[in-house]
Motif scaffolding. Structure first.
Motif, PDB file in Angstrom:
ATOM      1  N   SER A  55       0.841  -1.211   0.000  1.00  0.00           N
ATOM      2  CA  SER A  55       0.000   0.000   0.000  1.00  0.00           C
ATOM      3  C   SER A  55       0.875   1.259   0.000  1.00  0.00           C
ATOM      4  CB  SER A  55      -0.931   0.010   1.219  1.00  0.00           C
ATOM      5  OG  SER A  55      -0.172   0.017   2.411  1.00  0.00           O
ATOM      6  N   PHE A  94       2.234 -12.904  -0.444  1.00  0.00           N
ATOM      7  CA  PHE A  94       2.027 -11.573  -1.040  1.00  0.00           C
ATOM      8  C   PHE A  94       2.032 -11.595  -2.575  1.00  0.00           C
ATOM      9  CE2 PHE A  94       3.572 -10.827   3.201  1.00  0.00           C
ATOM     10  CZ  PHE A  94       2.703  -9.841   3.646  1.00  0.00           C
ATOM     11  N   HIS A  96      -0.027 -12.344  -4.643  1.00  0.00           N
ATOM     12  CA  HIS A  96      -1.291 -12.043  -5.328  1.00  0.00           C
ATOM     13  C   HIS A  96      -1.901 -10.712  -4.908  1.00  0.00           C
ATOM     14  CE1 HIS A  96      -1.168 -16.176  -6.745  1.00  0.00           C
ATOM     15  NE2 HIS A  96      -0.771 -16.480  -5.525  1.00  0.00           N
ATOM     16  N   VAL A  97      -1.197  -9.903  -4.100  1.00  0.00           N
ATOM     17  CA  VAL A  97      -1.834  -8.649  -3.667  1.00  0.00           C
ATOM     18  C   VAL A  97      -2.049  -7.745  -4.892  1.00  0.00           C
ATOM     19  CG1 VAL A  97      -0.998  -8.620  -1.272  1.00  0.00           C
ATOM     20  CG2 VAL A  97       0.380  -7.544  -3.064  1.00  0.00           C
ATOM     21  N   LYS A 102       4.486  -6.951  -5.389  1.00  0.00           N
ATOM     22  CA  LYS A 102       3.815  -8.057  -4.699  1.00  0.00           C
ATOM     23  C   LYS A 102       4.762  -8.638  -3.649  1.00  0.00           C
ATOM     24  CE  LYS A 102       1.010  -8.824  -8.788  1.00  0.00           C
ATOM     25  NZ  LYS A 102      -0.142  -8.105  -8.279  1.00  0.00           N
ATOM     26  N   ARG A 389      -3.902 -15.775   0.928  1.00  0.00           N
ATOM     27  CA  ARG A 389      -3.907 -14.426   0.344  1.00  0.00           C
ATOM     28  C   ARG A 389      -4.605 -13.419   1.259  1.00  0.00           C
ATOM     29  NH1 ARG A 389      -5.700 -15.761  -5.893  1.00  0.00           N
ATOM     30  NH2 ARG A 389      -4.350 -17.564  -6.157  1.00  0.00           N
ATOM     31  N   TYR A 393      -3.344  -9.745   2.134  1.00  0.00           N
ATOM     32  CA  TYR A 393      -4.090  -8.552   1.703  1.00  0.00           C
ATOM     33  C   TYR A 393      -4.259  -7.591   2.890  1.00  0.00           C
ATOM     34  CZ  TYR A 393      -7.555  -5.462  -0.264  1.00  0.00           C
ATOM     35  OH  TYR A 393      -8.193  -4.330  -0.693  1.00  0.00           O
ATOM     36  N   ILE A 397      -2.178  -4.461   2.057  1.00  0.00           N
ATOM     37  CA  ILE A 397      -3.012  -3.395   1.477  1.00  0.00           C
ATOM     38  C   ILE A 397      -3.829  -2.699   2.565  1.00  0.00           C
ATOM     39  CG2 ILE A 397      -4.846  -2.862  -0.192  1.00  0.00           C
ATOM     40  CD1 ILE A 397      -2.326  -3.821  -1.604  1.00  0.00           C
TER      41      ILE A 397
END
Ligand SMILES: Cc1cc2nc3c(=O)[nH]c(=O)nc-3n(C[C@H](O)[C@H](O)[C@H](O)COP(=O)(O)OP(=O)(O)OC[C@H]3O[C@@H](n4cnc5c(N)ncnc54)[C@H](O)[C@@H]3O)c2cc1C
Length: 408
Positions: A55, A94, A96-97, A102, A389, A393, A397
């Motif tokens: 993020s 991470f 797949h973020v 990633k 995941r 996330y 994020i």
């Protein structure tokens, strides 16, 4: 009568941590004058948070700085693993973020802050005063109108249309404002230290659960930053048992570092972080706003403190920059909308941290024998790829990701 020399800006930001430097950068970029006070002479303090999450890197990308950031020395972590008795589990993946980056970036916080401050200096409105400590609030006609500070050359008064307190979890301005945080409790403290990294060591963030303890190893390229989680208030007992016993405890908890625990030769090598989880019910008074740790100290679980501070800064700039385009002091409605925007991710993140502290960490810290297996919920999480995941996330994020607005 106060006779301190006076300075003036649209905003005075107290505290040059992640929240303060990012906010000042964004306000200066939007064309406003900002004075930032940082009490230390540099950003060089060890054992601060060093994780830069996807993020935060998305924010850097939106500022056109991601490439330059990634050119600086850092390490990249794509998954978080834990070793519990006979089980090795992966609790965060991470890869797949939904972000360009990633992975978790690990960069010493002073490098990250220097990077932000160097880029902020490109804007003429950015004024960073090092060795300058905010001591008290200037109050005038029922509002906060500035800050009384102590600089290298003596006392100083900074007058501003808004003061933003980013002075961390022991906030002086919070004390001066008489706003008290609500304590959410923490069953643990953390002892921080460094151990060398050897060729062949895994590149990852690793967690080990032992009898009454947890050891977290964070990859810092050439060394491990180690966080040894102990029961709240028990650091004195650990020290009284002596260094040899401490070495054995570490080695028992994480056999992979047994060959190097002797690198800790004195208690000066071991720093205590007294963990606190708290938040203000009200983040503002007329003319004064709190963000980052000053508004909400986070548990170290998930290593999200810096990133929440950055997200607070972005949301604050998005709301404050247009308000500062109008002349005169910033009104309460503007400050209230920052709190409304950021309370939800704060409550959700702290709620999860407290849940984990109570249901996993506290049980581990009470245990007297090393666990044979990881808790069932963690084994379940680890066994299903899609589920891994979710923690990634939430950590990478977060609950309400912020984006750099069009304040320029
Ligand atoms: C040991 C440790 C490890 C951590 N690990 C992680 C991690 O891995 N990942 C993560 O995301 N978070 C981590 N955190 C939490 C993270 O560091 C904080 O949540 C984050 O830095 C908060 O940012 P902030 O800008 O709000 O406050 P801070 O980073 O606390 O910054 C406040 C700044 O204000 C300055 N200051 C204080 N008082 C005054 C004053 N009166 N006048 C002027 N300046 C003042 C301080 O010197 C400091 O530079 C860790 C924290 C600690 C202590």
């Amino acid at each position: 009568m106060n006779t301190a020399p006076a300075m003036e800006a649209r905003a005075c930001v107290v505290g040059g941590g992640p929240a303060g430097i990012m906010l000042s950068f964004l306000l200066a970029r939007a064309g406003h004058s900002v004075i930032v006070l940082e009490k230390h002479e540099d950003f060089l303090r060890d054992f601060r948070g060093d994780t830069v999450h996807p993020s935060t890197m998305t924010v850097l990308d939106e500022l056109g700085l991601l490439g330059a950031f990634l050119e600086r020395p850092h390490s990249e972590i794509v998954e978080i693993s834990g070793h519990v008795g006979e089980d090795t589990i992966t609790i965060g993946d991470f890869r797949h973020v939904p972000a360009k980056t990633k992975f978790l970036g690990i960069m010493p916080q002073w490098d990250f802050l220097n990077f932000l401050a160097d880029n902020a200096r490109a804007y003429s409105g950015f004024h960073l005063l090092m060795r300058t400590e905010g001591k008290d609030l200037v109050r005038e006609q029922g509002r906060v109108a500035g800050v009384l500070a102590q600089g290298p050359d003596g006392p100083l008064e900074i007058r501003a249309d808004v003061v933003v307190a980013c002075d961390g979890r022991s906030s002086t301005l919070r004390e001066a404002s008489a706003l008290g945080p609500r304590d959410l409790g923490a069953p643990m403290d953390v002892l921080w230290m460094r151990l060398s990294k050897h060729a062949g060591d895994q590149n990852a963030a690793l967690g080990f659960i032992g009898a009454g303890s947890v050891l977290v190893l964070i990859d810092r390229n050439d060394y491990w930053q180690c966080g040894y989680v102990i029961a709240k208030g028990s650091a004195g007992d650990v020290r009284r048992r002596g260094l040899d016993a401490f070495h054995s405890e570490l080695a028992r908890t994480a056999p992979v570092i047994a060959d190097r625990v002797g690198e800790i030769t004195s208690w000066d090598d071991v720093k205590l972080l007294s963990v606190a989880v708290n938040r203000l019910d009200r983040w503002y008074l007329t003319g004064l706003l709190f963000i980052g740790d000053a508004a909400h100290a986070m548990s170290p679980i998930g290593g999200v403190g810096i990133n929440l501070a950055i997200q607070d800064a972005v949301a604050t700039a998005n709301i404050l920059a247009p308000a500062l385009a109008r002349p005169g002091p910033v009104d309460d409605g503007v400050l209230a909308s920052v709190q409304r925007r950021r309370m939800y991710p704060t409550v959700m993140t702290q709620g999860l941290q407290v849940l984990i502290q109570r249901n996993i960490v506290a049980n581990v810290l009470r245990s007297t024998a090393p666990p044979k297996h990881a808790p069932a919920i963690l084994r379940w999480l680890s066994s299903i790829e899609v589920l891994r995941r979710i923690p990634a996330y939430i950590v990478g994020i977060g609950f309400r990701p912020e984006h750099v607005g069009l304040q320029r």
